[in-house]
Design a protein around this motif. Structure first.
Motif, PDB file in Angstrom:
ATOM      1  N   ALA A  39       0.733  -1.221   0.199  1.00 43.90           N
ATOM      2  CA  ALA A  39      -0.039   0.058   0.125  1.00 43.90           C
ATOM      3  C   ALA A  39       0.780   1.033   0.014  1.00 43.90           C
ATOM      4  CB  ALA A  39      -0.972   0.159   1.362  1.00 43.90           C
ATOM      5  N   ARG A  64      -7.468   4.547   2.871  1.00 44.34           N
ATOM      6  CA  ARG A  64      -8.096   3.847   1.807  1.00 44.34           C
ATOM      7  C   ARG A  64      -7.332   2.831   0.948  1.00 44.34           C
ATOM      8  NH1 ARG A  64     -13.697   5.133  -0.192  1.00 44.34           N
ATOM      9  NH2 ARG A  64     -14.024   3.983  -2.101  1.00 44.34           N
ATOM     10  N   ILE A  65      -6.248   3.378   0.631  1.00 41.57           N
ATOM     11  CA  ILE A  65      -5.056   2.457  -0.178  1.00 41.57           C
ATOM     12  C   ILE A  65      -4.961   1.212   0.484  1.00 41.57           C
ATOM     13  CG2 ILE A  65      -2.903   2.420  -1.165  1.00 41.57           C
ATOM     14  CD1 ILE A  65      -3.082   5.417  -1.785  1.00 41.57           C
ATOM     15  N   ASN A 110      -7.883  -1.227   0.524  1.00 44.65           N
ATOM     16  CA  ASN A 110      -8.061  -1.833  -0.726  1.00 44.65           C
ATOM     17  C   ASN A 110      -6.903  -2.716  -1.162  1.00 44.65           C
ATOM     18  OD1 ASN A 110     -10.426  -0.275  -1.525  1.00 44.65           O
ATOM     19  ND2 ASN A 110      -9.119   1.179  -2.546  1.00 44.65           N
ATOM     20  N   GLN A 111      -5.641  -2.402  -0.644  1.00 41.11           N
ATOM     21  CA  GLN A 111      -4.626  -3.513  -0.455  1.00 41.11           C
ATOM     22  C   GLN A 111      -5.027  -4.639   0.198  1.00 41.11           C
ATOM     23  OE1 GLN A 111      -2.118  -2.993  -2.994  1.00 41.11           O
ATOM     24  NE2 GLN A 111      -1.589  -5.092  -2.497  1.00 41.11           N
ATOM     25  N   ILE A 146      -7.838  -5.755   0.851  1.00 37.80           N
ATOM     26  CA  ILE A 146      -9.055  -6.517   0.344  1.00 37.80           C
ATOM     27  C   ILE A 146      -8.531  -7.355  -0.908  1.00 37.80           C
ATOM     28  CG2 ILE A 146     -11.159  -6.235  -0.758  1.00 37.80           C
ATOM     29  CD1 ILE A 146     -11.864  -4.077   1.157  1.00 37.80           C
ATOM     30  N   ASP A 147      -7.600  -6.838  -1.507  1.00 41.50           N
ATOM     31  CA  ASP A 147      -6.753  -7.548  -2.710  1.00 41.50           C
ATOM     32  C   ASP A 147      -6.078  -8.779  -2.392  1.00 41.50           C
ATOM     33  OD1 ASP A 147      -7.987  -5.390  -4.452  1.00 41.50           O
ATOM     34  OD2 ASP A 147      -6.193  -4.588  -4.866  1.00 41.50           O
ATOM     35  N   TYR A 154     -18.071   3.034   6.330  1.00 38.72           N
ATOM     36  CA  TYR A 154     -18.472   3.291   5.071  1.00 38.72           C
ATOM     37  C   TYR A 154     -19.884   2.907   4.823  1.00 38.72           C
ATOM     38  CZ  TYR A 154     -13.538   3.592   3.497  1.00 38.72           C
ATOM     39  OH  TYR A 154     -12.238   4.229   3.529  1.00 38.72           O
ATOM     40  N   GLU A 209     -20.173   2.652  -0.900  1.00 38.39           N
ATOM     41  CA  GLU A 209     -18.638   2.887  -0.778  1.00 38.39           C
ATOM     42  C   GLU A 209     -18.334   1.306  -0.881  1.00 38.39           C
ATOM     43  OE1 GLU A 209     -18.016   7.123   1.406  1.00 38.39           O
ATOM     44  OE2 GLU A 209     -18.920   5.143   2.726  1.00 38.39           O
ATOM     45  N   ILE A 264     -15.380  -0.581  -3.189  1.00 37.07           N
ATOM     46  CA  ILE A 264     -14.344  -1.095  -2.671  1.00 37.07           C
ATOM     47  C   ILE A 264     -13.872  -2.544  -3.021  1.00 37.07           C
ATOM     48  CG2 ILE A 264     -12.966  -1.700  -0.625  1.00 37.07           C
ATOM     49  CD1 ILE A 264     -14.235   0.961   0.755  1.00 37.07           C
ATOM     50  N   LEU A 265     -15.245  -3.342  -2.838  1.00 29.78           N
ATOM     51  CA  LEU A 265     -15.134  -4.700  -2.888  1.00 29.78           C
ATOM     52  C   LEU A 265     -15.553  -5.147  -4.416  1.00 29.78           C
ATOM     53  CD1 LEU A 265     -16.703  -6.063   0.599  1.00 29.78           C
ATOM     54  CD2 LEU A 265     -14.330  -5.757  -0.236  1.00 29.78           C
ATOM     55  N   ASN A 266     -15.920  -4.143  -5.172  1.00 32.00           N
ATOM     56  CA  ASN A 266     -16.289  -4.623  -6.563  1.00 32.00           C
ATOM     57  C   ASN A 266     -17.511  -5.475  -6.400  1.00 32.00           C
ATOM     58  OD1 ASN A 266     -16.504  -4.172  -9.514  1.00 32.00           O
ATOM     59  ND2 ASN A 266     -14.846  -5.779  -9.745  1.00 32.00           N
TER      60      ASN A 266
END
Length: 182
Positions: free
Chosen positions: A50, A73-74, A77-78, A80-81, A142, A146, A150-152
């Motif tokens: 991140a 936020r980064i 997201n990282q 979750i990836d 969130y 949102e 984030i999770l698509n």
């Protein structure tokens, strides 16, 4: 301001500035990562990745939010990836979708004797697919729009996972309550 100059120096790719900025935020961001990834070494890897992404895209930081919020936020997201790569989450198919009563979101009552730490422990014990949504919703604040971004996933999937996670969490807390009187 100190942080503004530090960020400008980081954009110019000055290693000392990057190191200082990293040291300012690394512990807090690792704590965020640990909410999503329970294995410390993997959480550390996600945090490092991140920071690399943040430094790479620092010029896109507009200052509309604080640097810490942008970086957080980064990190989320990282994480979750990483969870996706490790198959901690599974998405719902359209065939699993159902309409859920929106009223459940307001009913987050917990027995008075259950402590915050017990709730956190119960949250950590949840399957990752529920824990991630609950953490994004309850801890990070969130909303479903949102979270879906984030999770698509679809917003309705977010609502369903939150609902199921809440029920799972309530079941665990009820078990704690029953153990108290056993």
């Amino acid at each position: 301001m100190f942080k503004d100059k530090l960020i400008k120096d980081c954009i110019k790719q000055k290693p000392k500035a990057q190191f200082k900025l990293y040291n300012l935020y690394c512990d807090a961001m690792l704590s965020v990562a640990m909410r999503y990834i329970k294995q410390k070494d993997i959480a550390e890897d996600a945090t490092q990745e991140a920071f690399i992404k943040a430094f790479k895209h620092l010029a896109s930081f507009t200052g509309e939010v604080s640097f810490g919020a942008w970086l957080k936020r980064i990190v989320i997201n990282q994480c979750i990836d990483y969870c996706r790569k490790l198959k901690f989450t599974d998405e719902l198919s359209d065939s699993n979708l159902k309409v859920i009563d929106e009223g459940f979101e307001d009913d987050w009552k917990v027995e008075n004797h259950i402590t915050v730490n017990q709730v956190k422990d119960a949250l950590e014990a949840l399957p990752e697919k529920y824990a991630i949504i609950l953490k994004l919703y309850l801890i990070e604040g969130y909303d479903h729009e949102e979270i879906s971004g984030i999770l698509n996933i679809k917003e309705n999937n977010s609502r369903i996972q939150l609902y199921r996670g809440k029920k799972y969490l309530q079941k665990q807390l009820k078990q704690l309550n029953n153990e108290r009187f056993a």
